[in-house]
Design a protein around this motif. Structure first.
Motif, PDB file in Angstrom:
ATOM      1  N   HIS A  83      24.308  39.509  40.427  1.00 57.91           N
ATOM      2  CA  HIS A  83      24.753  39.026  41.735  1.00 57.91           C
ATOM      3  C   HIS A  83      24.059  37.711  42.070  1.00 57.91           C
ATOM      4  CE1 HIS A  83      26.958  42.622  42.588  1.00 57.91           C
ATOM      5  NE2 HIS A  83      25.895  43.389  42.529  1.00 57.91           N
ATOM      6  N   ASP A  84      24.819  36.754  42.533  1.00 57.64           N
ATOM      7  CA  ASP A  84      24.268  35.482  42.982  1.00 57.64           C
ATOM      8  C   ASP A  84      24.234  35.498  44.506  1.00 57.64           C
ATOM      9  OD1 ASP A  84      23.305  32.930  43.096  1.00 57.64           O
ATOM     10  OD2 ASP A  84      25.230  31.959  42.729  1.00 57.64           O
ATOM     11  N   LEU A  85      23.125  35.972  45.054  1.00 58.64           N
ATOM     12  CA  LEU A  85      23.023  36.047  46.508  1.00 58.64           C
ATOM     13  C   LEU A  85      23.103  34.632  47.087  1.00 58.64           C
ATOM     14  CD1 LEU A  85      20.133  38.672  46.644  1.00 58.64           C
ATOM     15  CD2 LEU A  85      22.571  39.094  46.879  1.00 58.64           C
ATOM     16  N   SER A  86      23.795  34.428  48.217  1.00 54.86           N
ATOM     17  CA  SER A  86      24.090  35.472  49.178  1.00 54.86           C
ATOM     18  C   SER A  86      25.560  35.888  49.146  1.00 54.86           C
ATOM     19  CB  SER A  86      23.759  34.983  50.583  1.00 54.86           C
ATOM     20  OG  SER A  86      22.446  34.478  50.667  1.00 54.86           O
ATOM     21  N   LEU A  87      25.846  36.981  48.519  1.00 54.44           N
ATOM     22  CA  LEU A  87      27.192  37.532  48.483  1.00 54.44           C
ATOM     23  C   LEU A  87      27.436  38.396  49.714  1.00 54.44           C
ATOM     24  CD1 LEU A  87      27.650  38.700  44.777  1.00 54.44           C
ATOM     25  CD2 LEU A  87      28.566  36.648  45.840  1.00 54.44           C
ATOM     26  N   SER A  88      28.700  38.489  50.110  1.00 55.75           N
ATOM     27  CA  SER A  88      29.070  39.432  51.160  1.00 55.75           C
ATOM     28  C   SER A  88      29.189  40.821  50.557  1.00 55.75           C
ATOM     29  CB  SER A  88      30.413  39.028  51.785  1.00 55.75           C
ATOM     30  OG  SER A  88      31.464  39.189  50.840  1.00 55.75           O
ATOM     31  N   ASP A  89      29.213  41.835  51.401  1.00 58.61           N
ATOM     32  CA  ASP A  89      29.389  43.210  50.922  1.00 58.61           C
ATOM     33  C   ASP A  89      30.698  43.341  50.154  1.00 58.61           C
ATOM     34  OD1 ASP A  89      27.020  43.808  52.145  1.00 58.61           O
ATOM     35  OD2 ASP A  89      27.898  44.958  53.797  1.00 58.61           O
ATOM     36  N   HIS A  90      31.737  42.686  50.655  1.00 56.93           N
ATOM     37  CA  HIS A  90      33.040  42.737  49.998  1.00 56.93           C
ATOM     38  C   HIS A  90      32.954  42.160  48.592  1.00 56.93           C
ATOM     39  CE1 HIS A  90      37.358  42.419  49.331  1.00 56.93           C
ATOM     40  NE2 HIS A  90      37.195  41.130  49.072  1.00 56.93           N
ATOM     41  N   GLU A  91      32.236  41.060  48.442  1.00 55.99           N
ATOM     42  CA  GLU A  91      32.125  40.421  47.124  1.00 55.99           C
ATOM     43  C   GLU A  91      31.316  41.275  46.156  1.00 55.99           C
ATOM     44  OE1 GLU A  91      32.314  35.666  48.153  1.00 55.99           O
ATOM     45  OE2 GLU A  91      30.532  36.801  48.740  1.00 55.99           O
ATOM     46  N   VAL A  92      30.287  41.952  46.664  1.00 56.07           N
ATOM     47  CA  VAL A  92      29.499  42.858  45.816  1.00 56.07           C
ATOM     48  C   VAL A  92      30.377  43.992  45.305  1.00 56.07           C
ATOM     49  CG1 VAL A  92      27.604  44.529  45.804  1.00 56.07           C
ATOM     50  CG2 VAL A  92      27.290  42.323  46.922  1.00 56.07           C
ATOM     51  N   CYS A  93      31.145  44.583  46.199  1.00 57.33           N
ATOM     52  CA  CYS A  93      32.033  45.691  45.816  1.00 57.33           C
ATOM     53  C   CYS A  93      33.127  45.225  44.864  1.00 57.33           C
ATOM     54  CB  CYS A  93      32.655  46.317  47.063  1.00 57.33           C
ATOM     55  SG  CYS A  93      31.456  47.197  48.107  1.00 57.33           S
ATOM     56  N   ARG A  94      33.665  44.025  45.102  1.00 57.34           N
ATOM     57  CA  ARG A  94      34.697  43.497  44.221  1.00 57.34           C
ATOM     58  C   ARG A  94      34.148  43.271  42.807  1.00 57.34           C
ATOM     59  NH1 ARG A  94      37.276  37.949  45.999  1.00 57.34           N
ATOM     60  NH2 ARG A  94      35.216  37.234  45.313  1.00 57.34           N
ATOM     61  N   ALA A  95      32.909  42.754  42.729  1.00 59.53           N
ATOM     62  CA  ALA A  95      32.283  42.543  41.421  1.00 59.53           C
ATOM     63  C   ALA A  95      32.089  43.871  40.697  1.00 59.53           C
ATOM     64  CB  ALA A  95      30.944  41.828  41.592  1.00 59.53           C
ATOM     65  N   PHE A  96      31.775  44.919  41.448  1.00 62.81           N
ATOM     66  CA  PHE A  96      31.585  46.238  40.865  1.00 62.81           C
ATOM     67  C   PHE A  96      32.901  46.781  40.313  1.00 62.81           C
ATOM     68  CE2 PHE A  96      30.933  50.963  41.741  1.00 62.81           C
ATOM     69  CZ  PHE A  96      30.294  51.175  40.526  1.00 62.81           C
ATOM     70  N   GLU A  97      33.960  46.667  41.092  1.00 63.10           N
ATOM     71  CA  GLU A  97      35.261  47.160  40.639  1.00 63.10           C
ATOM     72  C   GLU A  97      35.779  46.354  39.457  1.00 63.10           C
ATOM     73  OE1 GLU A  97      37.764  49.334  43.876  1.00 63.10           O
ATOM     74  OE2 GLU A  97      37.294  47.340  44.681  1.00 63.10           O
ATOM     75  N   GLU A  98      35.505  45.056  39.450  1.00 63.72           N
ATOM     76  CA  GLU A  98      35.911  44.224  38.313  1.00 63.72           C
ATOM     77  C   GLU A  98      35.185  44.653  37.041  1.00 63.72           C
ATOM     78  OE1 GLU A  98      35.141  40.258  39.589  1.00 63.72           O
ATOM     79  OE2 GLU A  98      37.019  40.068  40.723  1.00 63.72           O
TER      80      GLU A  98
END
Length: 306
Positions: A20-35
């Motif tokens: 993760h390249d902070l500062s990510l939003s919660d949505h972006e963290v979850c999207r990266a996980f699903e990807e």
């Protein structure tokens, strides 16, 4: 990660790491996980277990662990939550969260002595935890374990472990209920006070140093009792070695416990809020940090002699 690397020496499985390249939003963290889950599927493999934090250590940021747990459930992946900084710092409802595995330390934020931890495993998964470390006296062979739930008994007698810290949990919880701040009491008073102090303290130190606090636009990363402030050190000089030297100076010379670390070609300091601290303590830490960094900027060699 060290545990996974050790297990991989003994068994054949793959580790997929999401950077993760902070500062990510919660949505972006979850999207990266699903990807990542999609990528594993495209590789012709099945994701078995996902490990993520409630609050990471360095940088200290709150992860959207509730949403990540839901995603795991949707995709049939076991969720293993590292909640070392969770208990005592966040409002946690484990039956509602319903993780497959959850572990947290009680000696970090719940005010019990070291070492004291909690392992939460719903009944549906208790058959998967067949041994403690070290293996206790109530271990059952697989054939026997299939006939009875031995989960609690397994942890009841673990060789030479000291049960004293566990016995302090009830007293710690009782004491926490007596705490009052701003018309609030108990857990609500402690958690809200620490979060507010971390917000204000981090901003104060950032203003003193002329830098910034690490967070995203939604301010969800900093929704906890820890804060991260960037230090005013030019990127060419930033390194893990320098972070270690600065930590040593702050601790040994000034008796101030902070955690300076290297992240994204910069140096950051993690500051923690506790109910026995006030804004003036953050101000002192900021002043000393500024003085130490000023000394370092004038003469690099002086830092080594402090």
């Amino acid at each position: 990660m060290n545990t996974l690397e050790y297990l991989r020496e003994r068994q054949d499985f793959s580790i997929y790491t999401i950077e993760h390249d902070l500062s990510l939003s919660d949505h972006e963290v979850c999207r990266a996980f699903e990807e990542m889950l999609d990528k594993i599927s495209q590789d012709g493999r099945k994701a078995k277990l996902a490990i993520f934090d409630t609050i990471t250590s360095l940088p200290a940021v709150r992860m959207p662990f509730e949403l990540l747990t839901q995603i795991c459930r949707t995709h049939g992946v076991l969720s293993c939550i590292d909640g070392a900084h969770g208990v005592g710092q966040l409002h946690l409802n484990l039956p509602q969260l319903d993780p497959d595995f959850f572990v947290s330390n009680c000696h970090k934020w719940l005010f019990t002595p070291r070492s004291c931890a909690v392992l939460y495993v719903p009944v549906r998964n208790q058959h998967l935890i067949r041994s403690t470390l070290p293996t206790g006296f109530n271990f059952l062979k697989k054939q026997q374990a299939a006939k009875t739930n031995n989960f609690v008994a397994n942890f009841a007698a673990v060789a030479t472990s000291d049960d004293t810290p566990y016995s302090c949990v009830a007293a710690a919880l009782e004491w926490r209920q007596r705490i009052t701040f701003g018309g609030k009491s108990g857990e609500e008073a402690i958690i809200s006070y620490n979060k507010e102090l971390a917000r204000k303290g981090g901003q104060l130190v950032a203003e003193m140093l002329g830098t910034e606090v690490l967070d995203n636009k939604e301010l969800t990363l900093g929704d906890c009792a820890m804060t991260n402030v960037r230090l005013p050190v030019v990127s060419e000089k930033c390194s893990e070695q320098l972070a270690g030297l600065l930590n040593m100076v702050m601790n040994r010379k000034h008796n101030i416990a902070v955690n300076i670390y290297y992240y994204k070609r910069a140096l950051w300091v993690r500051l923690s809020a506790q109910i026995y601290l006030e804004l003036k303590h953050f101000e002192v830490a900021g002043k000393v940090l500024r003085d130490v960094l000023t000394t370092y900027a004038v003469d690099d060699s002086r830092l080594m002699s402090l």
